[in-house]
Write an enzyme that holds these catalytic residues in place. Structure first.
Site, PDB file in Angstrom:
ATOM      1  N   TRP A   1       0.769  -1.259   0.032  1.00  0.00           N
ATOM      2  CA  TRP A   1       0.000   0.103  -0.010  1.00  0.00           C
ATOM      3  C   TRP A   1       0.844   1.305  -0.053  1.00  0.00           C
ATOM      4  O   TRP A   1       0.151   2.410  -0.204  1.00  0.00           O
ATOM      5  CB  TRP A   1      -0.815  -0.102   1.382  1.00  0.00           C
ATOM      6  CG  TRP A   1      -0.064  -0.284   2.504  1.00  0.00           C
ATOM      7  CD1 TRP A   1       0.041  -1.383   3.061  1.00  0.00           C
ATOM      8  CD2 TRP A   1       0.802   0.675   3.170  1.00  0.00           C
ATOM      9  NE1 TRP A   1       0.986  -1.352   4.108  1.00  0.00           N
ATOM     10  CE2 TRP A   1       1.331  -0.057   4.479  1.00  0.00           C
ATOM     11  CE3 TRP A   1       1.117   1.763   3.007  1.00  0.00           C
ATOM     12  CZ2 TRP A   1       2.113   0.245   5.199  1.00  0.00           C
ATOM     13  CZ3 TRP A   1       1.859   2.507   3.997  1.00  0.00           C
ATOM     14  CH2 TRP A   1       2.472   1.806   5.127  1.00  0.00           C
TER      15      TRP A   1
ATOM     16  N   LYS B   1      -2.857  -8.713  -7.074  1.00  0.00           N
ATOM     17  CA  LYS B   1      -3.448  -8.711  -5.505  1.00  0.00           C
ATOM     18  C   LYS B   1      -2.959  -7.466  -4.780  1.00  0.00           C
ATOM     19  O   LYS B   1      -1.842  -7.528  -4.407  1.00  0.00           O
ATOM     20  CB  LYS B   1      -3.220 -10.128  -4.823  1.00  0.00           C
ATOM     21  CG  LYS B   1      -3.422 -10.000  -3.310  1.00  0.00           C
ATOM     22  CD  LYS B   1      -4.937  -9.847  -2.960  1.00  0.00           C
ATOM     23  CE  LYS B   1      -5.414  -9.960  -1.490  1.00  0.00           C
ATOM     24  NZ  LYS B   1      -5.033  -8.702  -1.054  1.00  0.00           N
TER      25      LYS B   1
ATOM     26  N   ALA C   1      -3.210  -4.340  -1.705  1.00  0.00           N
ATOM     27  CA  ALA C   1      -3.352  -4.273  -0.423  1.00  0.00           C
ATOM     28  C   ALA C   1      -4.826  -3.721  -0.169  1.00  0.00           C
ATOM     29  O   ALA C   1      -5.132  -2.989  -0.920  1.00  0.00           O
ATOM     30  CB  ALA C   1      -2.292  -3.347   0.166  1.00  0.00           C
TER      31      ALA C   1
ATOM     32  N   SER D   1       6.577  -7.543   3.015  1.00  0.00           N
ATOM     33  CA  SER D   1       7.237  -7.974   4.533  1.00  0.00           C
ATOM     34  C   SER D   1       8.163  -9.075   4.306  1.00  0.00           C
ATOM     35  O   SER D   1       7.814  -9.956   3.207  1.00  0.00           O
ATOM     36  CB  SER D   1       6.508  -7.882   5.357  1.00  0.00           C
ATOM     37  OG  SER D   1       5.518  -9.040   5.390  1.00  0.00           O
TER      38      SER D   1
ATOM     39  N   GLU E   1      10.788  -8.184  -3.283  1.00  0.00           N
ATOM     40  CA  GLU E   1      11.314  -7.220  -2.982  1.00  0.00           C
ATOM     41  C   GLU E   1      10.533  -6.804  -1.530  1.00  0.00           C
ATOM     42  O   GLU E   1       9.744  -6.764  -1.339  1.00  0.00           O
ATOM     43  CB  GLU E   1      10.837  -6.061  -3.777  1.00  0.00           C
ATOM     44  CG  GLU E   1      11.616  -4.617  -3.944  1.00  0.00           C
ATOM     45  CD  GLU E   1      11.226  -4.016  -2.583  1.00  0.00           C
ATOM     46  OE1 GLU E   1      11.904  -4.146  -1.562  1.00  0.00           O
ATOM     47  OE2 GLU E   1      10.347  -3.098  -2.940  1.00  0.00           O
TER      48      GLU E   1
ATOM     49  N   CYS F   1      10.492   0.961   2.028  1.00  0.00           N
ATOM     50  CA  CYS F   1      11.574  -0.022   2.465  1.00  0.00           C
ATOM     51  C   CYS F   1      13.035   0.515   2.305  1.00  0.00           C
ATOM     52  O   CYS F   1      13.839  -0.029   2.788  1.00  0.00           O
ATOM     53  CB  CYS F   1      11.280  -1.347   1.300  1.00  0.00           C
ATOM     54  SG  CYS F   1      11.322  -0.778  -0.213  1.00  0.00           S
TER      55      CYS F   1
END
Length: 454
Positions: A132, A156, A158, A210, A231, A265
């Site tokens: 997201w 797919k 978030a 994650s 990633e 990230c």
């Protein structure tokens, strides 16, 4: 998990919309459509695919204010940053318009054959599981090269950015992409595992998310011998050597942490500062943070938004408390209200504290003092993640000698770690594997076929 997806504005807390997840039969229909479309799409000339990219770019530019509003509403990013996200998507598309045909051309190799070359053939239906925090950019950097290589994609997204997801699906349709080329999948994670990852029509999976999600998807895909690109999280070090000119770099250094309220990230998360420049660094970082203007993400004057939901703010608060309990000090910040978490500076941070060892997905500048250059490199390397490192110094020749000392996917000298369509992007260790963007990204989901003609 509920069959209904509900989205909320994290700044106001108000409900935005609700959506119904698809049942198993509907998912199977989507898979069949995607596979049938692939059989036609893979035969399209690359010039025909890039012509659609040009239309897509045009529509993105025309609609960028509407899309930016949607991003800011659904995940709390300041409107100006949301505009920048859409503009970056446009630059991505334009890069592949120019370069896709060259990247996918047969690579001639001289052997004892009359002719030998490598052909880059699309694999088929590719599943993308997306986060997201950059709801358009993350999807586009997966989908644009993958589609242009001749694959079809399922996304797919978030749940909290479902509006963004469906807006992108409509965008691809409006640009003229065949039905089944780009498909949003409103499904549970259990459905994704059973109906998609396990299905022979899905040839590979790309996940941005994650570390935990990466391990689960890699394990599931591995059981079916399917390729994955992962990633995952990062814990990037920002190293400040004693000769860094802070007046020149401090804005970039702080932006490296505060962009998207720290929810990135590749954000700088561990600031490793040499003792000689430590006090000056603290003073200048504090002053720079005072320039940020919190407020309604939809207000064009706002330069610092909220986290994507209250639970994320609670997680950051818990990580900060752990550091304080172990001896770190709060220089500024560390207060929260709802999904808002104030920009925070922590000093005295050491390995063993969560803010040093874990990924902190929020606006926390965790600062560790180092006695010399050698210790900065040793501390930067002390992580299980491997996404990127940044180093600020006037001694570029010395910095170059440290590139191989840190086993990350990126090493930036005198700038923040960032993704660029022209450069491959990805990590090592717990930050994942595989590469997105550039030539490597468009070739990730191709069969690199050796052709030999005697």
């Amino acid at each position: 998990m509920s069959n209904t997806i509900e989205t909320y504005n994290p700044y106001t807390g108000k409900k935005l919309d609700s959506y119904e997840r698809l049942d198993d039969a509907q998912l199977q229909e989507l898979l069949e459509k995607g596979e049938n479309t692939f059989q036609q799409w893979k035969g399209q000339a690359i010039k025909e695919r890039t012509a659609l990219l040009e239309k897509l770019s045009q529509l993105l530019e025309e609609r960028k204010s509407n899309y930016a509003n949607l991003i800011s509403e659904e995940m709390g990013k300041p409107f100006t940053e949301s505009i920048s996200e859409i503009e970056k998507c446009v630059s991505l598309i334009e890069f592949y318009v120019v370069n896709a045909e060259r990247f996918l051309s047969d690579e001639l190799i001289e052997t004892d054959a009359r002719e030998s070359f490598v052909s880059y053939d699309p694999l088929g239906c590719i599943l993308g599981i997306m986060p997201w925090n950059f709801p358009f950019w993350q999807v586009m950097r997966f989908a644009i090269p993958t589609l242009t290589a001749g694959n079809t994609v399922f996304v797919k997204h978030a749940d909290n950015v479902t509006g963004c997801a469906l807006a992108m699906e409509q965008l691809f349709q409006a640009a003229g992409y065949p039905e089944g080329c780009f498909t949003i999948v409103l499904a549970t994670h259990e459905q994704i595992a059973k109906q998609f990852i396990a299905d022979d029509r899905i040839k590979a999976i790309s996940l941005t998310g994650s570390e935990k999600a990466g391990k689960e998807v890699a394990a599931a895909a591995g059981s079916y011998l399917k390729k994955t690109v992962l990633e995952l999280g990062g814990n990037n070090a920002c190293i400040i050597w004693e000769d860094a000119i802070l007046e020149k770099h401090i804005s970039t250094i702080v932006k490296a942490r505060m962009l998207n309220a720290g929810q990135s990230c590749i954000a700088a998360k561990r600031f490793i500062v040499m003792a000689d420049i430590y006090e000056e660094f603290l003073e200048k970082v504090k002053t720079e943070l005072e320039r940020f203007l919190p407020g309604d993400p939809l207000d064009p004057h706002t330069t610092f938004g909220v986290l994507a939901n209250e639970k994320f703010a609670e997680k950051v608060a818990e990580q900060v408390k752990d550091a304080v309990d172990q001896g770190a000090s709060i220089l500024v910040g560390n207060h929260a209200k709802g999904a808002f978490f104030a920009p925070t500076i922590l000093t005295g941070v050491q390995p063993g504290m969560k803010v040093f060892d874990e990924e902190v997905f929020g606006p926390v500048i965790a600062i560790t003092k180092a006695k010399d250059r050698q210790e900065t490199i040793a501390l930067a390397s002390q992580t299980r993640f491997g996404l990127g490192t940044m180093l600020f110094t006037e001694d570029v020749d010395a910095a170059r000698k440290e590139i191989d000392a840190i086993a990350d996917g990126a090493f930036f000298i005198n700038d923040l770690v960032k993704s660029d369509p022209r450069l491959p992007f990805g990590g090592t260790k717990a930050s994942g594997y595989g590469r997105e963007l550039s030539k490597e990204g468009i070739q990730e989901f191709t069969n690199k076929k050796t052709v030999y003609i005697k």
